[in-house]
Design an enzyme around this catalytic site. Structure first.
Site, PDB file in Angstrom:
ATOM      1  N   ASP A  62       0.835  -1.200   0.000  1.00 38.66           N
ATOM      2  CA  ASP A  62       0.000   0.000   0.000  1.00 38.66           C
ATOM      3  C   ASP A  62       0.871   1.252   0.000  1.00 38.66           C
ATOM      4  O   ASP A  62       0.369   2.370  -0.117  1.00 38.66           O
ATOM      5  CB  ASP A  62      -0.988   0.004   1.164  1.00 38.66           C
ATOM      6  CG  ASP A  62      -0.334  -0.081   2.534  1.00 38.66           C
ATOM      7  OD1 ASP A  62       0.906  -0.086   2.605  1.00 38.66           O
ATOM      8  OD2 ASP A  62      -1.075  -0.147   3.537  1.00 38.66           O
ATOM      9  N   ASP A 101      -0.987  -6.222  -0.514  1.00 41.07           N
ATOM     10  CA  ASP A 101      -1.377  -5.534   0.707  1.00 41.07           C
ATOM     11  C   ASP A 101      -2.879  -5.271   0.698  1.00 41.07           C
ATOM     12  O   ASP A 101      -3.420  -4.807  -0.314  1.00 41.07           O
ATOM     13  CB  ASP A 101      -0.657  -4.184   0.787  1.00 41.07           C
ATOM     14  CG  ASP A 101       0.237  -4.058   2.005  1.00 41.07           C
ATOM     15  OD1 ASP A 101       0.027  -4.800   2.980  1.00 41.07           O
ATOM     16  OD2 ASP A 101       1.129  -3.199   1.984  1.00 41.07           O
ATOM     17  N   LYS A 131      -1.353  -9.429   2.709  1.00 41.72           N
ATOM     18  CA  LYS A 131      -0.762  -8.913   3.937  1.00 41.72           C
ATOM     19  C   LYS A 131      -1.742  -7.959   4.607  1.00 41.72           C
ATOM     20  O   LYS A 131      -2.399  -7.167   3.929  1.00 41.72           O
ATOM     21  CB  LYS A 131       0.554  -8.185   3.659  1.00 41.72           C
ATOM     22  CG  LYS A 131       1.256  -7.661   4.932  1.00 41.72           C
ATOM     23  CD  LYS A 131       2.618  -7.099   4.640  1.00 41.72           C
ATOM     24  CE  LYS A 131       2.581  -5.703   4.071  1.00 41.72           C
ATOM     25  NZ  LYS A 131       2.027  -4.696   5.034  1.00 41.72           N
ATOM     26  N   GLU A 133      -2.292  -5.551   8.469  1.00 42.10           N
ATOM     27  CA  GLU A 133      -1.619  -4.980   9.628  1.00 42.10           C
ATOM     28  C   GLU A 133      -2.399  -5.231  10.910  1.00 42.10           C
ATOM     29  O   GLU A 133      -3.629  -5.271  10.899  1.00 42.10           O
ATOM     30  CB  GLU A 133      -1.442  -3.466   9.443  1.00 42.10           C
ATOM     31  CG  GLU A 133      -0.553  -3.079   8.279  1.00 42.10           C
ATOM     32  CD  GLU A 133      -0.383  -1.583   8.142  1.00 42.10           C
ATOM     33  OE1 GLU A 133       0.293  -1.162   7.190  1.00 42.10           O
ATOM     34  OE2 GLU A 133      -0.922  -0.821   8.979  1.00 42.10           O
ATOM     35  N   GLU A 199       8.202  -3.885  11.576  1.00 49.50           N
ATOM     36  CA  GLU A 199       8.634  -2.579  11.068  1.00 49.50           C
ATOM     37  C   GLU A 199       8.952  -1.622  12.208  1.00 49.50           C
ATOM     38  O   GLU A 199       8.140  -1.414  13.105  1.00 49.50           O
ATOM     39  CB  GLU A 199       7.556  -1.969  10.159  1.00 49.50           C
ATOM     40  CG  GLU A 199       7.966  -0.615   9.595  1.00 49.50           C
ATOM     41  CD  GLU A 199       7.065  -0.106   8.483  1.00 49.50           C
ATOM     42  OE1 GLU A 199       7.320   1.013   7.973  1.00 49.50           O
ATOM     43  OE2 GLU A 199       6.102  -0.823   8.115  1.00 49.50           O
TER      44      GLU A 199
END
Length: 281
Positions: A62, A101, A131, A133, A199
């Protein structure tokens, strides 16, 4: 992944194979202790270059919000924005595992929303994994996707879609929050995630998480001890004006592009291009 000639494992990075990398290959690399690179890609031509270089996993991030569409964060990019980019990367590659993403707002509401979004990326764009988050708050989404046969890459630490909640782009996982991140990582593994991006977390925490999990960790600003490393390709190639601290520039593509386009413009304005060899007779 085994070589058809020797029967020995083929390296994830740079290895040759007549098929796509799979999540089983990713797991096997963790067992071997092999480290590997992941790079973002957003179009067919760069995907082909990275694929031929042996990059085993390409992420249609993204981050396209900034490097493709010109936004100042990842938040505005939509599923419809990322869908054609993902399809292009799939078409441009032949060996790499392509991960899409899931953008902000496309999975947080419910497991059903996450499943519908992920199915679109798999069916319409040809992605091989997705993916998303977050930690424990997205466990129902991860479980729903894995149950449906969709491989999930998790993402902890600085999760850019939560930048407003964090109050900016800050290192995550210091102090007590490090214990919470560790718990999130273990829960995501138990939920079926095949890997987890870490991250902007302290290097010692990333090392502890990596040794505690049987699934691979992928670092970005998380020190040298993760199983893999990922960078946005425009960052590593030197196209980004003010890259983050964790970025190493391996080229100065911005300078080279500037030189080339100025040379072209000078030849056009001076009448040197096109020359006879560039014309039809």
């Amino acid at each position: 992944m085994s070589s058809s000639v020797t029967g020995r494992p083929t390296a994830l990075y740079g290895g040759q194979a007549g098929r796509r990398i799979t999540v089983r290959d990713i797991a096997a690399a963790k067992e071997r202790g092999e480290r590997w690179p992941m790079v973002t890609a957003y179009d067919a031509m760069t995907a082909r270059v990275f694929d031929e270089a042996g990059i085993p996993v390409l992420l249609v991030g993204d981050s396209a919000a900034m490097v493709v569409y010109g936004y100042d964060s990842t938040l505005p990019v939509s599923v419809d924005d990322l869908m054609p980019l993902t399809a292009a990367v799939v078409r441009g590659s032949s060996r790499a595992l392509v991960v899409a993403d899931l953008p902000f707002g496309s999975y947080q509401a419910s497991p059903q929303q996450a499943l519908e979004t992920a199915v679109r990326f798999m069916k319409e764009a040809g992605a091989h994994a997705v993916k998303l988050e977050g930690g424990r708050r997205v466990l129902p989404q991860v479980e729903a996707l894995v149950s449906a046969g969709i491989p999930v890459m998790a993402h902890l630490g600085l999760t850019p879609q939560s930048v407003n909640a964090f109050g900016g782009y800050r290192v995550q996982g210091r102090g007590q929050s490090g214990d919470e991140l560790m718990a999130d990582a273990k829960d995501l593994e138990a939920a079926g995630a095949f890997s987890v991006v870490l991250e902007c977390v302290p290097a010692d925490l990333a090392e502890r998480v990596t040794t505690s999990l049987s699934i691979p960790t992928i670092g970005i600003g998380a020190g040298p001890s993760t199983d893999a490393q990922v960078l946005v390709w425009q960052d590593l190639m030197g196209l980004t004006e003010r890259p983050a601290k964790f970025v190493k520039k391996y080229s100065n593509l911005a300078e080279e592009m500037d030189r080339a386009v100025r040379a072209f413009a000078d030849e056009v304005s001076g009448g040197a291009f096109p020359a006879p060899e560039h014309s039809y007779h």
